[in-house]
Write a protein that holds these residues in place. Structure first.
Motif: not given
Length: 151
Positions: A27-46, A48-54
Protein backbone atom coordinates in the motif's frame (compact mmCIF):
# COMPACT_ATOMS: atom_id res chain seq x y z
CA UNK A 1 -17.56 -33.23 5.25
CA UNK A 2 -17.21 -29.47 4.87
CA UNK A 3 -19.85 -27.69 2.83
CA UNK A 4 -18.72 -25.50 -0.07
CA UNK A 5 -20.04 -22.38 1.72
CA UNK A 6 -18.02 -23.15 4.82
CA UNK A 7 -14.94 -23.83 2.69
CA UNK A 8 -15.47 -20.53 0.84
CA UNK A 9 -15.80 -18.64 4.13
CA UNK A 10 -12.58 -20.20 5.40
CA UNK A 11 -10.82 -19.27 2.16
CA UNK A 12 -11.88 -15.63 2.51
CA UNK A 13 -10.81 -15.56 6.15
CA UNK A 14 -7.37 -16.84 5.16
CA UNK A 15 -7.16 -14.33 2.30
CA UNK A 16 -8.09 -11.49 4.64
CA UNK A 17 -5.46 -12.51 7.19
CA UNK A 18 -2.89 -12.85 4.41
CA UNK A 19 -3.90 -9.45 3.07
CA UNK A 20 -3.40 -7.82 6.47
CA UNK A 21 -0.01 -9.50 6.85
CA UNK A 22 1.18 -8.35 3.41
CA UNK A 23 -0.36 -4.89 3.59
CA UNK A 24 2.81 -2.99 4.63
CA UNK A 25 4.50 -3.89 1.35
CA UNK A 26 1.48 -3.38 -0.85
CA UNK A 27 0.00 0.00 0.00
CA UNK A 28 1.09 3.54 -0.60
CA UNK A 29 2.07 5.48 2.51
CA UNK A 30 -0.38 7.35 4.73
CA UNK A 31 -3.50 5.54 3.52
CA UNK A 32 -3.59 7.49 0.26
CA UNK A 33 -5.02 4.52 -1.67
CA UNK A 34 -8.19 4.19 0.46
CA UNK A 35 -10.38 7.10 -0.78
CA UNK A 36 -12.73 6.47 -3.69
CA UNK A 37 -15.43 4.07 -4.78
CA UNK A 38 -14.78 0.34 -4.57
CA UNK A 39 -16.79 -2.33 -6.46
CA UNK A 40 -17.32 -5.71 -4.76
CA UNK A 41 -15.62 -8.53 -6.68
CA UNK A 42 -15.92 -11.38 -4.16
CA UNK A 43 -17.79 -12.19 -0.95
CA UNK A 44 -17.93 -15.00 1.58
CA UNK A 45 -21.73 -14.99 1.35
CA UNK A 46 -23.64 -14.07 -1.79
CA UNK A 47 -22.17 -12.52 -4.93
CA UNK A 48 -23.29 -8.92 -5.45
CA UNK A 49 -22.51 -7.25 -8.76
CA UNK A 50 -24.14 -4.00 -7.64
CA UNK A 51 -22.47 -3.72 -4.20
CA UNK A 52 -19.87 -1.05 -3.61
CA UNK A 53 -18.39 1.07 -0.84
CA UNK A 54 -17.26 4.67 -0.86
CA UNK A 55 -14.36 5.79 1.31
CA UNK A 56 -13.60 9.41 2.16
CA UNK A 57 -10.61 10.50 4.19
CA UNK A 58 -10.22 13.26 6.76
CA UNK A 59 -6.71 13.06 8.22
CA UNK A 60 -6.25 9.64 9.85
CA UNK A 61 -10.03 8.98 9.83
CA UNK A 62 -11.88 7.18 7.04
CA UNK A 63 -15.65 7.43 6.51
CA UNK A 64 -16.81 4.20 4.86
CA UNK A 65 -20.30 4.01 3.34
CA UNK A 66 -21.83 0.86 1.86
CA UNK A 67 -24.40 1.05 -0.93
CA UNK A 68 -26.39 -1.68 0.81
CA UNK A 69 -27.22 0.43 3.86
CA UNK A 70 -24.37 0.79 6.33
CA UNK A 71 -21.74 3.30 7.37
CA UNK A 72 -18.58 3.18 9.48
CA UNK A 73 -15.78 5.34 10.77
CA UNK A 74 -12.32 3.76 10.76
CA UNK A 75 -8.97 5.02 11.98
CA UNK A 76 -5.77 4.46 10.01
CA UNK A 77 -2.93 2.79 11.83
CA UNK A 78 -4.82 0.83 14.47
CA UNK A 79 -3.69 -2.46 12.93
CA UNK A 80 -0.80 -2.59 10.46
CA UNK A 81 0.09 1.12 10.49
CA UNK A 82 -1.15 3.22 7.58
CA UNK A 83 -1.76 0.07 5.56
CA UNK A 84 -5.05 -0.83 7.17
CA UNK A 85 -7.83 0.74 9.20
CA UNK A 86 -10.11 -0.42 11.98
CA UNK A 87 -13.31 1.09 13.31
CA UNK A 88 -16.99 0.76 14.13
CA UNK A 89 -20.22 1.22 12.24
CA UNK A 90 -23.92 0.59 12.10
CA UNK A 91 -26.40 -0.78 9.60
CA UNK A 92 -29.24 1.60 8.67
CA UNK A 93 -32.55 1.14 10.49
CA UNK A 94 -34.44 0.94 7.20
CA UNK A 95 -34.12 -1.94 4.78
CA UNK A 96 -34.98 -5.61 4.78
CA UNK A 97 -31.75 -7.40 5.65
CA UNK A 98 -30.98 -9.32 8.85
CA UNK A 99 -28.57 -6.63 10.06
CA UNK A 100 -31.02 -3.70 10.14
CA UNK A 101 -29.96 -1.22 12.87
CA UNK A 102 -27.16 -3.43 14.23
CA UNK A 103 -23.65 -2.26 15.20
CA UNK A 104 -20.47 -3.84 13.86
CA UNK A 105 -16.69 -3.73 13.98
CA UNK A 106 -14.81 -3.15 10.73
CA UNK A 107 -11.30 -3.86 9.49
CA UNK A 108 -10.11 -2.94 6.00
CA UNK A 109 -6.78 -3.33 4.24
CA UNK A 110 -5.50 -2.77 0.72
CA UNK A 111 -3.37 -5.47 -0.88
CA UNK A 112 -2.40 -5.58 -4.55
CA UNK A 113 -4.90 -2.80 -5.38
CA UNK A 114 -7.79 -4.69 -3.73
CA UNK A 115 -9.69 -3.63 -0.63
CA UNK A 116 -10.22 -6.47 1.85
CA UNK A 117 -13.09 -5.93 4.29
CA UNK A 118 -13.91 -7.89 7.43
CA UNK A 119 -17.09 -6.81 9.24
CA UNK A 120 -18.24 -8.46 12.49
CA UNK A 121 -21.91 -7.74 13.19
CA UNK A 122 -23.19 -7.91 16.77
CA UNK A 123 -26.56 -9.70 16.61
CA UNK A 124 -29.45 -9.02 19.03
CA UNK A 125 -29.02 -12.45 20.66
CA UNK A 126 -25.38 -11.69 21.53
CA UNK A 127 -23.86 -13.80 18.76
CA UNK A 128 -21.75 -12.36 15.97
CA UNK A 129 -21.77 -12.80 12.21
CA UNK A 130 -18.86 -12.13 9.91
CA UNK A 131 -19.30 -10.34 6.59
CA UNK A 132 -16.21 -10.60 4.40
CA UNK A 133 -15.70 -9.16 0.95
CA UNK A 134 -13.05 -8.08 -1.51
CA UNK A 135 -13.40 -4.89 -3.57
CA UNK A 136 -11.67 -3.34 -6.58
CA UNK A 137 -11.57 0.35 -7.52
CA UNK A 138 -14.58 1.38 -9.58
CA UNK A 139 -13.79 1.27 -13.29
CA UNK A 140 -14.52 4.98 -13.79
CA UNK A 141 -11.73 5.88 -11.34
CA UNK A 142 -9.31 3.42 -12.94
CA UNK A 143 -10.05 4.79 -16.39
CA UNK A 144 -9.29 8.32 -15.21
CA UNK A 145 -5.96 7.21 -13.77
CA UNK A 146 -5.04 5.37 -16.95
CA UNK A 147 -5.85 8.39 -19.14
CA UNK A 148 -3.72 10.62 -16.90
CA UNK A 149 -0.81 8.16 -17.10
CA UNK A 150 -0.93 8.00 -20.90
CA UNK A 151 -0.78 11.78 -21.28
Amino acid sequence: MISWRRALRRLFAVLLMLGCALAPTAVSANGAAFPGEWQQVASATDACDTCWVEIRRNGPVLKVTGKDGWFAVAHLGRVGGDFSAEGIGRWNDSGSNDYRGLPFGLRIAIVDDHLYMDMVVQMDDGSTRAVRAIFDKRRSEKTGRLVALRS
